[in-house]
Design a protein around this motif. Structure first.
Motif, PDB file in Angstrom:
ATOM      1  N   UNK A 215       0.876  -1.179   0.000  1.00 19.39           N
ATOM      2  CA  UNK A 215       0.000   0.000   0.000  1.00 19.39           C
ATOM      3  C   UNK A 215       0.911   1.226   0.000  1.00 19.39           C
ATOM      4  N   UNK A 216       1.037   1.932  -1.144  1.00 20.29           N
ATOM      5  CA  UNK A 216       1.902   3.123  -1.139  1.00 20.29           C
ATOM      6  C   UNK A 216       1.387   4.103  -0.080  1.00 20.29           C
ATOM      7  N   UNK A 217       2.267   4.488   0.842  1.00 16.21           N
ATOM      8  CA  UNK A 217       1.828   5.341   1.959  1.00 16.21           C
ATOM      9  C   UNK A 217       2.748   6.541   2.098  1.00 16.21           C
ATOM     10  N   UNK A 218       2.150   7.709   2.029  1.00 12.95           N
ATOM     11  CA  UNK A 218       2.898   8.964   2.161  1.00 12.95           C
ATOM     12  C   UNK A 218       2.718   9.496   3.575  1.00 12.95           C
ATOM     13  N   UNK A 219       3.805   9.908   4.195  1.00 13.74           N
ATOM     14  CA  UNK A 219       3.719  10.535   5.508  1.00 13.74           C
ATOM     15  C   UNK A 219       3.788  12.049   5.329  1.00 13.74           C
ATOM     16  N   UNK A 220       2.729  12.726   5.728  1.00 10.61           N
ATOM     17  CA  UNK A 220       2.714  14.186   5.667  1.00 10.61           C
ATOM     18  C   UNK A 220       3.019  14.720   7.059  1.00 10.61           C
ATOM     19  N   UNK A 221       3.911  15.685   7.141  1.00  8.62           N
ATOM     20  CA  UNK A 221       4.160  16.411   8.393  1.00  8.62           C
ATOM     21  C   UNK A 221       3.844  17.865   8.126  1.00  8.62           C
ATOM     22  N   UNK A 222       3.062  18.477   8.985  1.00 12.89           N
ATOM     23  CA  UNK A 222       2.808  19.910   8.782  1.00 12.89           C
ATOM     24  C   UNK A 222       2.293  20.545  10.067  1.00 12.89           C
ATOM     25  N   UNK A 223       2.594  21.820  10.222  1.00 11.93           N
ATOM     26  CA  UNK A 223       2.065  22.568  11.353  1.00 11.93           C
ATOM     27  C   UNK A 223       2.761  22.206  12.654  1.00 11.93           C
ATOM     28  N   UNK A 224       1.996  22.240  13.721  1.00 10.38           N
ATOM     29  CA  UNK A 224       2.543  22.049  15.062  1.00 10.38           C
ATOM     30  C   UNK A 224       1.516  21.303  15.904  1.00 10.38           C
ATOM     31  N   UNK A 225       1.976  20.627  16.936  1.00  7.99           N
ATOM     32  CA  UNK A 225       1.071  19.874  17.792  1.00  7.99           C
ATOM     33  C   UNK A 225       0.083  20.765  18.527  1.00  7.99           C
ATOM     34  N   UNK A 226      -1.031  20.186  18.867  1.00 11.35           N
ATOM     35  CA  UNK A 226      -2.086  20.836  19.668  1.00 11.35           C
ATOM     36  C   UNK A 226      -2.714  22.063  19.008  1.00 11.35           C
ATOM     37  N   UNK A 227      -2.462  22.278  17.741  1.00 10.05           N
ATOM     38  CA  UNK A 227      -3.033  23.425  17.028  1.00 10.05           C
ATOM     39  C   UNK A 227      -3.514  22.966  15.657  1.00 10.05           C
ATOM     40  N   UNK A 228      -4.398  23.764  15.071  1.00  4.22           N
ATOM     41  CA  UNK A 228      -4.826  23.494  13.702  1.00  4.22           C
ATOM     42  C   UNK A 228      -4.544  24.727  12.855  1.00  4.22           C
ATOM     43  N   UNK A 229      -3.823  24.537  11.753  1.00  2.00           N
ATOM     44  CA  UNK A 229      -3.503  25.623  10.825  1.00  2.00           C
ATOM     45  C   UNK A 229      -4.374  25.391   9.593  1.00  2.00           C
ATOM     46  N   UNK A 230      -5.483  26.108   9.516  1.00  2.00           N
ATOM     47  CA  UNK A 230      -6.468  25.767   8.482  1.00  2.00           C
ATOM     48  C   UNK A 230      -5.922  25.957   7.065  1.00  2.00           C
ATOM     49  N   UNK A 231      -5.030  26.949   6.877  1.00  2.00           N
ATOM     50  CA  UNK A 231      -4.517  27.135   5.506  1.00  2.00           C
ATOM     51  C   UNK A 231      -3.669  25.930   5.067  1.00  2.00           C
ATOM     52  N   UNK A 232      -2.935  25.339   6.006  1.00  2.00           N
ATOM     53  CA  UNK A 232      -2.178  24.128   5.646  1.00  2.00           C
ATOM     54  C   UNK A 232      -3.159  22.998   5.299  1.00  2.00           C
ATOM     55  N   UNK A 233      -4.208  22.912   6.097  1.00  2.00           N
ATOM     56  CA  UNK A 233      -5.210  21.853   5.870  1.00  2.00           C
ATOM     57  C   UNK A 233      -5.832  21.986   4.491  1.00  2.00           C
ATOM     58  N   UNK A 234      -6.205  23.214   4.130  1.00  2.30           N
ATOM     59  CA  UNK A 234      -6.828  23.431   2.809  1.00  2.30           C
ATOM     60  C   UNK A 234      -5.834  23.128   1.692  1.00  2.30           C
ATOM     61  N   UNK A 235      -4.579  23.530   1.896  1.00  2.00           N
ATOM     62  CA  UNK A 235      -3.533  23.281   0.897  1.00  2.00           C
ATOM     63  C   UNK A 235      -3.403  21.774   0.633  1.00  2.00           C
ATOM     64  N   UNK A 236      -3.390  20.998   1.717  1.00  2.00           N
ATOM     65  CA  UNK A 236      -3.238  19.554   1.556  1.00  2.00           C
ATOM     66  C   UNK A 236      -4.487  18.928   0.917  1.00  2.00           C
ATOM     67  N   UNK A 237      -5.650  19.411   1.325  1.00  2.00           N
ATOM     68  CA  UNK A 237      -6.879  18.856   0.739  1.00  2.00           C
ATOM     69  C   UNK A 237      -6.897  19.117  -0.776  1.00  2.00           C
ATOM     70  N   UNK A 238      -6.486  20.323  -1.183  1.00  2.00           N
ATOM     71  CA  UNK A 238      -6.381  20.607  -2.625  1.00  2.00           C
ATOM     72  C   UNK A 238      -5.499  19.552  -3.303  1.00  2.00           C
TER      73      UNK A 238
END
Lengths: 311, 312
Positions: free
Chosen positions: B185-208
């Protein structure tokens, strides 16, 4: 005896972490003994403290064979022990998952590197680690099958069992594994306690190390011969799981011989008190490990049995 | 449709349940491809939560564009997530060091084995992490050299900024991604942002980016963006900055800043004595892709990672 700070880490808000080494004898690096690497390993520190006390007296009596040096490090991570945490106080990382360490790396990598630098190059390395599941073991020597392991040497501790297991990827960063890779014969000794002191198994552990040092020609001392160990492979142990969740009432103890079908424990409904499950022995043998918490999840390993072994 | 991946009874009147959302076209014949989005292995990493929400929302908004199966696993460690615990509560274990697990093993290993079994057969898995509470990361994919050939084509289309191809380490063989890559199963590990927080622009970027990849795979027929071209590097191009003193770290650069060798990244201050304990400098010309977020540091604490090169 010579007491030295073998590793030091400065701190802004607390006292520095000073890791102490106690050196006995002079000469070749013969044996190194490491105790608590985690903050809850009180028994492991206690065993080493008793070893320091005993070796100090033996050295004063001239019991060390010349040309041998023994190092005991009772505690590495008392920064965590002092505040009731198991892993490194700041980032919750495990020093015993950081070996061989890296002196330019992260905090626990630096501690591991500093300790490894000192404990390397001994002929024999003995560690008192703990298991991540809460439970009681029969005291035993554990070795990893690295290709460098030597079960016949492990037998010289005179403990009842020697357990050999295949290392998993996560084990490759433990002290024991790295000792072996860098030419130290390494042994892990498990007593039957971690965050409490069990005097009987602590005494047995101290005696087993003294026996080993005598048999390797490091110490002159008359000790009981101990056991001729039964050598087991991890796969010889059969897990007995709880099929229900609730309060666990243990009815059998590690070391007991049991028959197939014996009731080993009961699981009670935690709110109504009724017995909702009985944990039966799936085979005859000797209980090697027993869960010691009052609660169990469904699927908790409550016992490990050495199959088809009799007392 | 919400499905339960694994369920284990807890001592008192509760079950540990790992759930997934399965979104498929109406009357789906099962012949399309299957993508799994997993996150929440570490209970203090929350960036993936928004990705799960936003992905599900957008797919449902245009169900007619869906040609395959989208499976969303928001929390592989639900007890950890609920209790702000990075590891698995009760066991104090890093869940990403116990894969592939074991059906016969202790509860955490049993759970891990069920997760693997559930994802097995997927055409792609994206495992979203959010660094930890100490460090902030730009959106990136990490992969080992051994898997790079297979995974780089997916990573290039994921609309992330950076791909770090690192050396293999035996200890990483116990990760979810390694276990899945091993079973095909090809599996990509994404790392972004910081723990205990949500950075919505990063989230939208990845969803795109996930939509771009789904379109490439034939799972999605709707409109997608043209993804960013990520910087791709190997270990040799990454410089590390670690603290050598304890104290509080005050940065003098911004995350994602370009920087020159020797330029000041920040200072470690002693609040009791009112003095500077250490001034930290950039090890090379490059871009700060990892920056310390949590101010208290010990000797050894990672302060920054700098990707060597000119990124002005």
């Amino acid at each position: 005896m010579r007491k030295e700070i073998i590793y030091q880490m400065g701190n802004t808000y607390r006292d520095d972490l000073n890791v102490y080494g106690y050196y006995f004898g002079k000469g070749e690096k013969s044996a190194c003994i490491v105790g608590a690497m985690r903050g809850n390993e009180v028994q492991q520190m206690y065993v080493c403290s008793q070893l320091v006390k005993t070796l100090k007296r033996l050295e004063e009596r001239g019991a060390f064979v010349s040309g041998n040096e023994v190092l005991v490090i009772p505690s590495v991570n008392h920064s965590s022990m002092n505040i009731g945490k198991r892993f490194w106080a700041v980032d919750n990382t495990d020093i015993n998952r950081m070996f061989p360490g890296y002196d330019q790396g992260e905090t626990t990598q630096r501690i591991a590197a500093g300790v490894f630098d000192v404990v390397q190059h001994y002929s024999y390395g003995i560690q008192f680690p703990s298991f991540y599941m809460p439970g009681d073991f029969i005291p035993h020597v554990r070795m990893m099958e690295t290709g460098f392991q030597n079960p016949s040497l492990a037998n010289l501790f005179g403990l009842p069992y020697v357990v050999i297991r295949k290392p998993k990827p996560v084990d490759t960063t433990t002290l024991n594994y790295n000792w072996q890779i860098w030419d130290t014969s390494a042994f892990s000794i498990y007593t039957n306690a971690t965050d409490r002191i069990d005097e009987a198994s602590a005494k047995q552990a101290v005696a087993s190390v003294l026996r080993f040092l005598v048999r390797m020609g490091i110490l002159r001392y008359t000790s009981h011969s101990g056991y001729i160990a039964t050598v087991l492979h991890e796969e010889d142990l059969r897990n007995v799981k709880s099929d229900a969740a609730g309060i666990c009432r243990r009815l059998a103890e590690p070391g007991e011989e049991v028959q197939r079908g014996d009731v080993l424990a009961e699981v009670l409904d935690p709110l109504e008190g009724e017995v909702i499950s009985r944990i039966l022995s799936p085979a005859g043998g000797i209980l090697f490990f027993a869960h010691n918490g009052p609660l169990v999840m469904e699927g908790t390993i409550v016992f490990k049995i050495i199959k088809r072994l009799h007392q | 449709m919400v499905k339960t991946v694994v369920s284990v009874g807890l001592p008192v009147d509760e079950r540990l349940q790992i759930r997934k959302q399965v979104i498929e076209p109406e009357g789906y014949d099962g012949k399309g491809k299957r993508i799994c989005i997993v996150t929440g292995t570490h209970g203090d990493e929350l960036e993936g939560q928004y990705v799960c929400y936003e992905l599900g929302r957008r797919v449902r908004e245009q169900p007619e564009c869906l040609r395959g199966s989208v499976e969303i696993y928001p929390s592989l460690n639900p007890l950890g997530m609920d209790s702000i615990t990075r590891g698995i509560p009760m066991f104090d274990l890093d869940m990403n060091r116990i894969f592939p697990g074991s059906e016969e093993g202790p509860v955490p290993e049993y759970v891990a084995s069920r997760i693997i079994k559930d994802i097995e057969g997927a055409d792609l898995c994206i495992d979203i992490h959010a660094s930890n509470i100490f460090l902030r990361e730009i959106p990136q994919v990490r992969m080992s050299e051994m898997t790079a050939q297979n995974l780089l084509p997916f990573a290039r289309r994921l609309n992330i900024d950076y791909v770090w191809v690192h050396g293999a380490a035996t200890v990483l063989e116990a990760t979810l991604a390694h276990s899945l890559n091993t079973i095909g199963v090809p599996t990509l590990v994404v790392e972004m942002g910081v723990g205990m927080r949500i950075t919505t622009e990063y989230g939208c970027q990845l969803v795109d980016g996930i939509f771009c990849v789904m379109k490439d795979m034939g799972i999605w027929t709707g409109e997608t963006i043209e993804p960013k071209k990520p910087i791709i590097s190997t270990d040799g191009q990454v410089g590390f900055v670690n603290a050598n003193h304890s104290g509080i770290f005050i940065p003098q650069v911004d995350h994602w800043d370009s920087i020159h060798q020797g330029e000041v990244i920040g200072e470690i201050l002693n609040p009791l004595e009112g003095k500077v304990e250490e001034v930290l400098h950039a090890p090379c010309d490059g871009m700060v892709f990892t920056l310390r977020e949590y101010p208290i540091v010990n000797s050894g604490s990672l302060i920054a990672r700098v990707l060597g090169g000119d990124y002005h």
